[in-house]
Every structure is written in structure tokens, then in C-alpha cells.
Enzyme design. Structure first.
Site, PDB file in Angstrom:
ATOM      1  N   HIS A 116       0.693  -1.146  -0.043  1.00 15.85           N
ATOM      2  CA  HIS A 116       0.022  -0.018   0.006  1.00 15.85           C
ATOM      3  C   HIS A 116       0.834   1.357  -0.040  1.00 15.85           C
ATOM      4  O   HIS A 116       1.913   1.245   0.513  1.00 15.85           O
ATOM      5  CB  HIS A 116      -0.852   0.011   1.243  1.00 15.85           C
ATOM      6  CG  HIS A 116      -2.029  -0.760   1.174  1.00 15.85           C
ATOM      7  ND1 HIS A 116      -2.024  -2.084   1.269  1.00 15.85           N
ATOM      8  CD2 HIS A 116      -3.514  -0.436   0.843  1.00 15.85           C
ATOM      9  CE1 HIS A 116      -3.209  -2.741   1.185  1.00 15.85           C
ATOM     10  NE2 HIS A 116      -4.102  -1.657   0.915  1.00 15.85           N
ATOM     11  N   ASN A 147       8.072  -4.333   2.859  1.00 15.09           N
ATOM     12  CA  ASN A 147       6.665  -4.082   3.202  1.00 15.09           C
ATOM     13  C   ASN A 147       6.416  -4.352   4.613  1.00 15.09           C
ATOM     14  O   ASN A 147       5.524  -3.569   5.169  1.00 15.09           O
ATOM     15  CB  ASN A 147       5.677  -4.481   2.042  1.00 15.09           C
ATOM     16  CG  ASN A 147       4.360  -4.553   2.272  1.00 15.09           C
ATOM     17  OD1 ASN A 147       3.953  -3.254   2.698  1.00 15.09           O
ATOM     18  ND2 ASN A 147       3.301  -5.497   2.239  1.00 15.09           N
TER      19      ASN A 147
END
Length: 258
Positions: A116, A147
Site C-alpha cells: 500500500h 513491506n
């Protein structure tokens, strides 16, 4: 006599040119004011031909060549933290992006996470906002160690600063350039690095981070830079609506954030 007639004949033309100049200048200034009024504070100055796509809680600029956003910008406020909307985990097409986007097929067995840009945890205050955070326009290929590691730590820091400072403006995105490797049938570019730029408007503080797309056990502050330095890399004005004196104070110095 001829010279006199020429002088008189030129006067109307000069007046027309002057009027046209000031009309153009007025239009330019007015368009600048309209741009500032229409765009949220957490929104970079659009480049020529760049389309801004607004969603409920964030805006973005989509890059068709790289199949991801150039940047995502949003405001994070204390009252919206920890609202408890369940994470959806359903990645979908962005209905406002007409260009080709990434799909599940691009990420399946690629070795990369669907990372994201605007975190789902920042969008937990509304079911609609949570859904929009899983648009593929808000996703970029990130190594799992990055991430789920230092990128996640930085996202948690940002939420902590929003709780402390009440309001944070965030601009975040990948470093996109020619020649990047790709994944999947749609050839989604794999960025080598990602950035976040933050301002706390009430405290008049600013900071930026530039992190390689790699696992790291270092402190996030090892990757902190001034917003001015990041803007030089991106060739973008990230918080163009700030007054010049405030902008220099918040962007030109590496300030201490707890």
C-alpha cells in the site's frame, strides 16, 4: 504627416496589446487561486498534463507506463485513528482510472507484496475509505522484507505523529524511472525506492523519508531527509500551497520528530 499618422495608428494596437497582457496575467493568477482552492493541502503541484484522481480520503496521480501511482496524498487526523473498520484484503480495479492497472495476475507468484502507498490502517475509519485503499492504483510491488518491515514501521510512526500532533499531511509514492524491472503480464514496474513527505501544519514541522525497496533493520530516521531534498529528486513541489516563509521553514531544515 505620415509619421504622425503612423504614431496615431500604433496607439490602438499598443493599447490592445497591453490589455491582452493584463487579461492573460489576471487569468493566470486567477487559475492559480482556483487551483489552490480546489486541491487539498496534501497534494503536490500537478505537472503539465497530469490528472489528479480524487477519492474519499486520498488523491493520487496515476502513471500508466508504470501501472501505479506517481504519488498518493492524504490528511491523517487524530480522531480517525483506530476506528476499527476491518481490513478488507480485496484488491480491485480503481473505477476512476481509465488506463490499464495491475491485476492479481501480476502479483501471483511474483515474490512481491502488493504494498500500500496510503496504508489500509490509515483508512480504517470508513468502510468506503477502506475499500478504496485496496484499489490497485494505491498499490506498488514491494519486497516482503521491506513491506512488512521498515515500511510498516514508518507507517506506524506516521500514525503516532498524527496522534501527537492532531493533523498530519502525507505525500507518499514510489521512485519511478526508466528501465525498471517489471512483474506480471501487465509489466508493473518494480521501484527501487519509496518516499514519504510529512508536514504537521499546526506545529510547522516537516520531514521526508527515502527508503530503498529492501529489508532493513535500521531506524527509519537513517533514511530521513529534508522535503526540499526530496523535491529536488522528484522534481516536484510537494506542498505548493504553503506560504513561502512557512514552506521554507518546514521543508528546508531537517527537524526533530519524536
Amino acid at each position: 504627416m505620415l509619421k504622425l499618422r503612423q504614431q496615431f495608428s500604433l496607439k490602438p494596437l499598443i493599447l490592445i496589446w497591453i490589455a491582452a497582457f493584463f487579461l492573460g496575467l489576471n487569468s493566470f493568477i486567477r487559475s492559480g487561486f482556483e487551483l489552490k482552492r480546489e486541491l487539498p493541502l496534501a497534494c503536490p503541484l500537478p505537472l503539465q498534463g497530469e490528472e489528479i484522481i480524487p477519492h474519499t480520503a486520498y488523491s493520487l496521480s496515476y502513471n500508466e507506463q508504470h501501472k501505479q501511482a506517481n504519488w498518493v496524498a492524504y490528511m491523517l487526523i487524530k480522531t480517525n485513528l483506530g476506528s476499527g473498520v476491518e481490513r478488507s484484503n480485496r484488491f480491485t480495479d480503481d473505477p476512476l482510472v481509465a488506463a490499464l492497472c495491475a491485476t492479481n495476475a501480476d502479483y501471483t507468484k511474483s515474490g512481491y507484496d502488493r504494498g500500500h502507498l496510503a496504508p489500509a490502517a490509515d483508512m480504517s475509519w470508513s468502510l468506503q475509505v477502506m475499500k478504496e485503499s485496496f484499489y490497485y492504483s494505491n498499490v506498488s510491488p514491494q519486497l516482503p522484507g521491506f513491506n512488512r518491515g521498515i515500511w510498516k514501521k514508518l507507517e506506524e510512526k506516521v500514525r503516532g505523529w498524527a496522534a501527537l500532533y492532531d493533523t498530519i499531511y502525507v505525500v507518499t509514492g514510489p521512485i519511478l524511472e526508466q528501465g525498471l524491472p517489471t512483474i506480471g503480464p501487465n509489466k508493473v514496474s518494480i521501484p527501487k525506492a519509496y518516499y514519504k513527505a510529512l508536514i504537521a501544519p499546526r506545529q510547522q514541522k516537516g520531514i521526508a523519508f527515502l527508503l530503498p525497496n529492501a529489508k532493513s533493520d535500521a531506524s527509519v530516521f537513517n533514511f530521513s531527509i529534508t522535503i526540499n531534498a526530496l523535491e529536488a529528486i522528484l522534481k516536484r513541489d510537494l506542498f505548493f500551497q504553503l506560504p513561502d516563509d512557512t514552506e521554507e521553514k518546514m521543508e528546508g531544515y531537517l527537524q526533530v520528530w519524536p
